[in-house]
Design a protein around this motif. Sequence first.
Motif, PDB file in Angstrom:
ATOM      1  N   MET A   1      20.652  29.900  42.910  1.00 29.70           N
ATOM      2  CA  MET A   1      21.693  29.258  43.669  1.00 29.70           C
ATOM      3  C   MET A   1      22.929  29.098  42.795  1.00 29.70           C
ATOM      4  O   MET A   1      22.989  28.200  41.971  1.00 29.70           O
ATOM      5  N   SER A   2      23.866  29.953  42.994  1.00 31.67           N
ATOM      6  CA  SER A   2      25.037  29.988  42.124  1.00 31.67           C
ATOM      7  C   SER A   2      25.988  28.825  42.357  1.00 31.67           C
ATOM      8  O   SER A   2      26.868  28.580  41.538  1.00 31.67           O
ATOM      9  N   ASN A   3      25.833  28.074  43.448  1.00 34.20           N
ATOM     10  CA  ASN A   3      26.756  26.974  43.711  1.00 34.20           C
ATOM     11  C   ASN A   3      26.359  25.673  43.010  1.00 34.20           C
ATOM     12  O   ASN A   3      27.102  24.709  43.046  1.00 34.20           O
ATOM     13  N   LEU A   4      25.200  25.648  42.363  1.00 32.62           N
ATOM     14  CA  LEU A   4      24.773  24.454  41.645  1.00 32.62           C
ATOM     15  C   LEU A   4      25.457  24.381  40.280  1.00 32.62           C
ATOM     16  O   LEU A   4      25.702  25.416  39.652  1.00 32.62           O
ATOM     17  N   PRO A   5      25.734  23.168  39.784  1.00 34.34           N
ATOM     18  CA  PRO A   5      26.349  23.038  38.453  1.00 34.34           C
ATOM     19  C   PRO A   5      25.300  23.158  37.342  1.00 34.34           C
ATOM     20  O   PRO A   5      24.454  22.289  37.178  1.00 34.34           O
ATOM     21  N   TYR A   6      25.369  24.252  36.603  1.00 39.00           N
ATOM     22  CA  TYR A   6      24.463  24.507  35.478  1.00 39.00           C
ATOM     23  C   TYR A   6      25.152  24.115  34.183  1.00 39.00           C
ATOM     24  O   TYR A   6      26.377  24.232  34.062  1.00 39.00           O
ATOM     25  N   HIS A   7      24.366  23.679  33.190  1.00 40.32           N
ATOM     26  CA  HIS A   7      24.927  23.192  31.932  1.00 40.32           C
ATOM     27  C   HIS A   7      24.116  23.729  30.753  1.00 40.32           C
ATOM     28  O   HIS A   7      22.895  23.866  30.841  1.00 40.32           O
ATOM     29  N   THR A   8      24.813  23.977  29.660  1.00 35.58           N
ATOM     30  CA  THR A   8      24.195  24.471  28.438  1.00 35.58           C
ATOM     31  C   THR A   8      24.905  23.845  27.245  1.00 35.58           C
ATOM     32  O   THR A   8      26.132  23.804  27.211  1.00 35.58           O
TER      33      THR A   8
END
Length: 136
Positions: A1-8
């Motif tokens: 799901m590309s619309n979710l905010p991912y963090h690294t």
Amino acid sequence: MSNLPYHTYPGVGDFGRSHLNYSQAVRVGSQIHISGQGGWDPDATTPQLRETIVEEIAQAFSNVELALKTAGGKGFSQVWSVRSYHTEITDESTEAMVENFKKYMPNHMPIWTMVGVKQLALPTMHVEIEVVAVAE
């Protein structure tokens, strides 16, 4: 799901994103999900694990907290679920887990599943911890 905010987080987190195509954390609605964190030096450009199981577990907890804060969380005070994966479940590793629970979550007791596995992502890795937290 590309619309979710991912963090690294920087360092090993960037390595995971660029070489392994995954993120350290994702926010899903009111929750933050943290991918399995090992006892690596988070500032290294490739995973460098701690020497002993006690040090590895302590560093994994620190890395979970770093991932939570990178995703905009407050830290372990928001964690309600913990899953830990171990290549060997011993009294020493269990005691180290419990001590870190008490250190990082002195005011609450999350649910916890401890799983024994044959191997983790790195050949010398002995523990991996993933959590779910409520983002307030």
